[in-house]
Design a protein around this motif. Structure first.
Motif, PDB file in Angstrom:
ATOM      1  N   PHE A  80      32.553   3.514 -19.852  1.00  0.00           N
ATOM      2  CA  PHE A  80      32.602   2.788 -21.127  1.00  0.00           C
ATOM      3  C   PHE A  80      31.257   2.160 -21.471  1.00  0.00           C
ATOM      4  O   PHE A  80      30.496   1.761 -20.590  1.00  0.00           O
ATOM      5  CB  PHE A  80      33.692   1.702 -21.083  1.00  0.00           C
ATOM      6  CG  PHE A  80      33.467   0.681 -20.012  1.00  0.00           C
ATOM      7  CD1 PHE A  80      32.717  -0.450 -20.258  1.00  0.00           C
ATOM      8  CD2 PHE A  80      33.980   0.881 -18.735  1.00  0.00           C
ATOM      9  CE1 PHE A  80      32.489  -1.378 -19.257  1.00  0.00           C
ATOM     10  CE2 PHE A  80      33.752  -0.041 -17.729  1.00  0.00           C
ATOM     11  CZ  PHE A  80      33.004  -1.166 -17.994  1.00  0.00           C
ATOM     12  N   TYR A  82      30.107  -0.733 -24.342  1.00  0.00           N
ATOM     13  CA  TYR A  82      30.533  -1.601 -25.441  1.00  0.00           C
ATOM     14  C   TYR A  82      29.356  -1.952 -26.335  1.00  0.00           C
ATOM     15  O   TYR A  82      28.214  -1.949 -25.906  1.00  0.00           O
ATOM     16  CB  TYR A  82      31.181  -2.880 -24.907  1.00  0.00           C
ATOM     17  CG  TYR A  82      32.480  -2.642 -24.166  1.00  0.00           C
ATOM     18  CD1 TYR A  82      33.376  -1.686 -24.610  1.00  0.00           C
ATOM     19  CD2 TYR A  82      32.800  -3.356 -23.029  1.00  0.00           C
ATOM     20  CE1 TYR A  82      34.562  -1.456 -23.934  1.00  0.00           C
ATOM     21  CE2 TYR A  82      33.992  -3.143 -22.349  1.00  0.00           C
ATOM     22  CZ  TYR A  82      34.870  -2.188 -22.808  1.00  0.00           C
ATOM     23  OH  TYR A  82      36.036  -1.954 -22.133  1.00  0.00           O
ATOM     24  N   ASN A  86      28.497  -7.147 -21.743  1.00  0.00           N
ATOM     25  CA  ASN A  86      28.401  -8.508 -21.207  1.00  0.00           C
ATOM     26  C   ASN A  86      27.911  -8.492 -19.763  1.00  0.00           C
ATOM     27  O   ASN A  86      28.652  -8.834 -18.842  1.00  0.00           O
ATOM     28  CB  ASN A  86      29.767  -9.200 -21.302  1.00  0.00           C
ATOM     29  CG  ASN A  86      30.229  -9.345 -22.723  1.00  0.00           C
ATOM     30  OD1 ASN A  86      31.184  -8.725 -23.138  1.00  0.00           O
ATOM     31  ND2 ASN A  86      29.516 -10.137 -23.494  1.00  0.00           N
ATOM     32  N   TYR A  87      26.668  -8.105 -19.604  1.00  0.00           N
ATOM     33  CA  TYR A  87      26.078  -8.144 -18.256  1.00  0.00           C
ATOM     34  C   TYR A  87      25.493  -9.531 -18.017  1.00  0.00           C
ATOM     35  O   TYR A  87      25.193 -10.249 -18.959  1.00  0.00           O
ATOM     36  CB  TYR A  87      24.977  -7.100 -18.131  1.00  0.00           C
ATOM     37  CG  TYR A  87      25.453  -5.672 -18.227  1.00  0.00           C
ATOM     38  CD1 TYR A  87      26.629  -5.273 -17.622  1.00  0.00           C
ATOM     39  CD2 TYR A  87      24.712  -4.722 -18.922  1.00  0.00           C
ATOM     40  CE1 TYR A  87      27.064  -3.966 -17.701  1.00  0.00           C
ATOM     41  CE2 TYR A  87      25.140  -3.412 -19.009  1.00  0.00           C
ATOM     42  CZ  TYR A  87      26.318  -3.038 -18.403  1.00  0.00           C
ATOM     43  OH  TYR A  87      26.749  -1.755 -18.490  1.00  0.00           O
ATOM     44  N   TYR A  88      25.310  -9.865 -16.729  1.00  0.00           N
ATOM     45  CA  TYR A  88      24.654 -11.141 -16.401  1.00  0.00           C
ATOM     46  C   TYR A  88      23.164 -10.959 -16.688  1.00  0.00           C
ATOM     47  O   TYR A  88      22.498 -10.195 -15.990  1.00  0.00           O
ATOM     48  CB  TYR A  88      24.868 -11.480 -14.929  1.00  0.00           C
ATOM     49  CG  TYR A  88      26.316 -11.510 -14.532  1.00  0.00           C
ATOM     50  CD1 TYR A  88      27.103 -12.615 -14.827  1.00  0.00           C
ATOM     51  CD2 TYR A  88      26.906 -10.439 -13.872  1.00  0.00           C
ATOM     52  CE1 TYR A  88      28.443 -12.652 -14.482  1.00  0.00           C
ATOM     53  CE2 TYR A  88      28.242 -10.467 -13.517  1.00  0.00           C
ATOM     54  CZ  TYR A  88      29.005 -11.571 -13.827  1.00  0.00           C
ATOM     55  OH  TYR A  88      30.319 -11.594 -13.477  1.00  0.00           O
ATOM     56  N   HIS A  90      20.615 -12.747 -16.236  1.00  0.00           N
ATOM     57  CA  HIS A  90      19.584 -13.243 -15.309  1.00  0.00           C
ATOM     58  C   HIS A  90      19.382 -12.272 -14.145  1.00  0.00           C
ATOM     59  O   HIS A  90      18.507 -12.474 -13.314  1.00  0.00           O
ATOM     60  CB  HIS A  90      19.925 -14.641 -14.806  1.00  0.00           C
ATOM     61  CG  HIS A  90      21.134 -14.703 -13.920  1.00  0.00           C
ATOM     62  ND1 HIS A  90      22.420 -14.545 -14.399  1.00  0.00           N
ATOM     63  CD2 HIS A  90      21.254 -14.885 -12.586  1.00  0.00           C
ATOM     64  CE1 HIS A  90      23.276 -14.656 -13.393  1.00  0.00           C
ATOM     65  NE2 HIS A  90      22.601 -14.853 -12.283  1.00  0.00           N
ATOM     66  N   LEU A  91      20.209 -11.227 -14.092  1.00  0.00           N
ATOM     67  CA  LEU A  91      20.080 -10.252 -13.002  1.00  0.00           C
ATOM     68  C   LEU A  91      19.313  -9.016 -13.465  1.00  0.00           C
ATOM     69  O   LEU A  91      19.268  -8.706 -14.649  1.00  0.00           O
ATOM     70  CB  LEU A  91      21.466  -9.823 -12.520  1.00  0.00           C
ATOM     71  CG  LEU A  91      22.362 -10.892 -11.899  1.00  0.00           C
ATOM     72  CD1 LEU A  91      23.627 -10.255 -11.357  1.00  0.00           C
ATOM     73  CD2 LEU A  91      21.651 -11.636 -10.777  1.00  0.00           C
ATOM     74  N   ARG A  95      20.525  -5.013  -9.557  1.00  0.00           N
ATOM     75  CA  ARG A  95      21.605  -5.892  -9.091  1.00  0.00           C
ATOM     76  C   ARG A  95      22.911  -5.621  -9.843  1.00  0.00           C
ATOM     77  O   ARG A  95      23.991  -5.643  -9.260  1.00  0.00           O
ATOM     78  CB  ARG A  95      21.202  -7.350  -9.248  1.00  0.00           C
ATOM     79  CG  ARG A  95      20.159  -7.739  -8.231  1.00  0.00           C
ATOM     80  CD  ARG A  95      20.240  -9.198  -7.967  1.00  0.00           C
ATOM     81  NE  ARG A  95      19.595  -9.511  -6.713  1.00  0.00           N
ATOM     82  CZ  ARG A  95      19.678 -10.687  -6.121  1.00  0.00           C
ATOM     83  NH1 ARG A  95      20.397 -11.634  -6.665  1.00  0.00           N
ATOM     84  NH2 ARG A  95      19.062 -10.916  -5.001  1.00  0.00           N
ATOM     85  N   ASN A  98      24.329  -2.683  -8.359  1.00  0.00           N
ATOM     86  CA  ASN A  98      24.924  -3.007  -7.050  1.00  0.00           C
ATOM     87  C   ASN A  98      26.287  -3.680  -7.196  1.00  0.00           C
ATOM     88  O   ASN A  98      27.142  -3.540  -6.328  1.00  0.00           O
ATOM     89  CB  ASN A  98      24.009  -3.933  -6.253  1.00  0.00           C
ATOM     90  CG  ASN A  98      22.785  -3.209  -5.746  1.00  0.00           C
ATOM     91  OD1 ASN A  98      22.771  -1.970  -5.701  1.00  0.00           O
ATOM     92  ND2 ASN A  98      21.752  -3.943  -5.389  1.00  0.00           N
ATOM     93  N   ILE A  99      26.457  -4.413  -8.290  1.00  0.00           N
ATOM     94  CA  ILE A  99      27.744  -5.082  -8.521  1.00  0.00           C
ATOM     95  C   ILE A  99      28.800  -4.071  -8.992  1.00  0.00           C
ATOM     96  O   ILE A  99      29.932  -4.079  -8.520  1.00  0.00           O
ATOM     97  CB  ILE A  99      27.574  -6.214  -9.571  1.00  0.00           C
ATOM     98  CG1 ILE A  99      26.836  -7.396  -8.941  1.00  0.00           C
ATOM     99  CG2 ILE A  99      28.911  -6.653 -10.138  1.00  0.00           C
ATOM    100  CD1 ILE A  99      26.426  -8.479  -9.914  1.00  0.00           C
ATOM    101  N   ILE A 100      28.407  -3.188  -9.908  1.00  0.00           N
ATOM    102  CA  ILE A 100      29.401  -2.291 -10.543  1.00  0.00           C
ATOM    103  C   ILE A 100      29.714  -1.060  -9.687  1.00  0.00           C
ATOM    104  O   ILE A 100      30.888  -0.652  -9.591  1.00  0.00           O
ATOM    105  CB  ILE A 100      28.912  -1.892 -11.961  1.00  0.00           C
ATOM    106  CG1 ILE A 100      28.921  -3.143 -12.848  1.00  0.00           C
ATOM    107  CG2 ILE A 100      29.788  -0.790 -12.569  1.00  0.00           C
ATOM    108  CD1 ILE A 100      28.355  -2.945 -14.222  1.00  0.00           C
ATOM    109  N   PHE A 103      32.865  -0.349  -7.367  1.00  0.00           N
ATOM    110  CA  PHE A 103      34.207  -0.233  -7.951  1.00  0.00           C
ATOM    111  C   PHE A 103      34.608   1.225  -8.195  1.00  0.00           C
ATOM    112  O   PHE A 103      35.773   1.511  -8.452  1.00  0.00           O
ATOM    113  CB  PHE A 103      34.288  -1.012  -9.275  1.00  0.00           C
ATOM    114  CG  PHE A 103      34.258  -2.500  -9.073  1.00  0.00           C
ATOM    115  CD1 PHE A 103      35.419  -3.181  -8.737  1.00  0.00           C
ATOM    116  CD2 PHE A 103      33.077  -3.212  -9.179  1.00  0.00           C
ATOM    117  CE1 PHE A 103      35.395  -4.550  -8.535  1.00  0.00           C
ATOM    118  CE2 PHE A 103      33.043  -4.580  -8.982  1.00  0.00           C
ATOM    119  CZ  PHE A 103      34.206  -5.258  -8.656  1.00  0.00           C
TER     120      PHE A 103
END
Lengths: 288, 238
Positions: A80, A82, A86-88, A90-91, A95, A98-100, A103
């Motif tokens: 997806f 958008y 809505n990513y952070y 400050h990263l 990074r 690495n977060i996504i 999953f």
């Protein structure tokens, strides 16, 4: 041919907006362009498909499964993008990745690195220093890195330069070489869709105007130009009148040609014309 | 689930060194002012330390709310209830970390200065240690459901409104008490004395049961808060 997405009688009400009884299907192997003016309901449909909103009525089926009952399975196969990722901020992109990535079982690090390089994105720079176009590119790189079967994009080309837009369209074309994938793509830039879309779905004021193959849509509508004396009789979806005549859109080319012959000029309509005049007709407005 | 918890630590990583430096510093200032009987300054540093501990505990909730990242994570292949449980877990882990930092600072100060002011003697006893942890723990349990139901701004306003309504309720009860005096026997302090009786009863229990109570009651409170948050977040429109 299986349907990737089936929407039946979908409705959602807000205080100032209603999405009413929308139904359409997207078969696998195709790209569908979702078009319409601002506030038509494009983003609402995408949010309903992604279960970010709760529908009031209707049925949404993805990969042949109910979108609520099999939410996790379905989302593991969806990529997806958008309108406002809505990513952070400050990263860095590294990074965020690495977060996504954890999953998705099918995450392909090589593919991600290849896309980042192709899109010329810095991996270690904070996202707040990215331009809007760069953030969209980052979102696209993430969406395309886990071999999703169904790609959903809400205004992905907004803020992108024409060169990258072309690059993205080529990429989507490449993805669609695998016939078991599909793309749902909402945009204002209808010229993008004329290049790649197989199906066009037009929404105006929360209502479905049509959902058909692009070729059928382009064959069905035509621009009509003529004198003011025939405005009232001619079957038009929408028109604008000027001092010497009018320009409008018809969905009955044969009838217009047969009845008015040389009194009118018929021209090929673009998707933008089709959207514009349908919206104009819907709002019962005309310019002088 | 682990990915979601790890994610919270990753997004908060750049702020953690600030917390690790600031909290011991402010706590040391509290201890120093305590030892020198600097009442006014001690008050300021105690308020500062309380605010700092609370703000630190809300680090993950704050960053997630400010970046409105819920839409991103709800779009990933993860059920909504896991997002809630992970947020609670990482917040409680952070609170426990902050608490340990405060305790370690207190113990270090006692050993280094070889002095323990009266207030600190209480703080370093089990009841004081528990109290130090329980206040932010209970505040978190009350606030989090508001953040899971509303946007960050609205969540904060809803929480403040709830607090004001709660305070007004006490005033209304006091007013009713004064109006009804004579015609109806009603004492607001019944509630306080009831709480005191319960506390005395708990403190009179064998130590093991008392500690079990001290753990179970807040745990039940936090569990209820989490269930409410899961219910509210399940239907939240993003």
């Amino acid at each position: 041919m299986k349907n990737m997405l089936e929407i039946q009688n979908l409705s959602k009400s807000y205080k100032d907006f209603n999405l009413r009884d929308v139904s359409f299907t997207l078969p696998e192997g195709y790209i569908m362009g979702l078009i319409g003016p601002n506030g038509a309901g494009k983003t609402t449909i995408i949010k309903l498909v992604m279960s970010l909103l709760k529908k009031d009525a209707g049925r949404i089926s993805i990969f042949g499964m109910d979108h609520r009952d099999h939410e996790v399975d379905i989302k593991s196969r969806i990529g997806f993008v958008y309108d406002n990722p809505n990513y952070y901020d400050h990263l860095s992109l590294r990074r965020i990745k690495n977060i996504i990535a954890p999953f998705y079982r099918t995450w392909d690090e090589g593919r991600f690195q290849q896309l980042v390089k192709q899109f010329n994105l810095p991996l270690n720079k904070a996202l707040r220093k990215f331009s809007r176009g760069m953030v969209m590119k980052a979102a696209i790189a993430i969406a395309l890195s886990h071999h999703a079967d169904f790609i959903i994009m809400d205004e992905p080309t907004s803020g992108l330069d024409p060169i990258f837009r072309r690059e993205l369209l080529d990429l989507l074309g490449e993805i669609l070489q695998n016939e078991k994938k599909a793309v749902l793509f909402s945009t204002h830039i209808t010229s993008d869709l004329e290049k790649i879309a197989d199906y066009i779905t037009l929404l105006i004021n929360g209502r479905l105007v049509f959902s058909d193959t692009k070729d059928e849509v382009l064959a069905k509508f035509a621009l009509v130009k003529g004198g003011r004396d025939i405005i009232g009789d001619i079957p038009l979806v929408g028109f604008k009148a000027h001092e010497y005549g009018f320009e409008g859109l018809t969905d009955n080319i044969q009838a217009v040609r047969k009845k008015y012959g040389s009194k009118v000029v018929l021209e090929k309509a673009s998707l933008e014309d089709i959207m514009f005049y349908n919206n104009l007709g819907n709002n019962h407005a005309q310019f002088n | 689930m682990l990915n979601l918890i790890k994610k919270d630590w990753e997004i908060g990583a750049i702020y953690l060194p600030v917390i690790i430096v600031l909290i011991p510093f402010v706590c040391l200032m509290v201890i120093w002012t305590m030892m020198d009987n600097l009442g006014f300054h001690m008050g300021i540093f105690i308020v500062l330390a309380t605010v700092l501990i609370l703000v630190s505990s809300f680090l993950f909730v704050g960053i997630n709310s400010a970046s409105q990242s819920d839409a991103l994570f709800v779009s990933l292949p993860v059920p909504r209830y896991k997002i809630v449980i992970a947020r609670y877990t990482s917040t409680l882990m952070l609170l426990a970390g902050v608490w340990l930092l405060v305790i370690m600072t207190c113990f270090a100060a006692v050993n280094v200065f070889a002095k323990s002011p009266e207030e600190m003697i209480f703080l370093l006893k089990p009841a004081g240690l528990a109290g130090l942890f329980l206040l932010p723990f209970l505040i978190i349990a009350v606030i989090l459901p508001f953040f899971f139901r509303f946007d960050p701004g609205k969540g904060f306003i809803a929480f403040i409104s709830f607090q004001i309504a709660f305070m007004l309720l006490v005033d209304i009860l006091r007013y009713l008490q004064s109006v009804l005096k004579g015609s109806l026997h009603f004492d607001l302090f019944y509630l306080l004395s009831f709480i005191r009786d319960v506390l005395n009863w708990v403190l009179g229990l064998p130590a093991i049961i008392m500690y079990a109570f001290a753990i179970l009651v807040p745990a039940l409170f936090m569990f209820t808060s989490m269930v409410v948050s899961i219910f509210l977040f399940r239907t939240k429109e993003l």
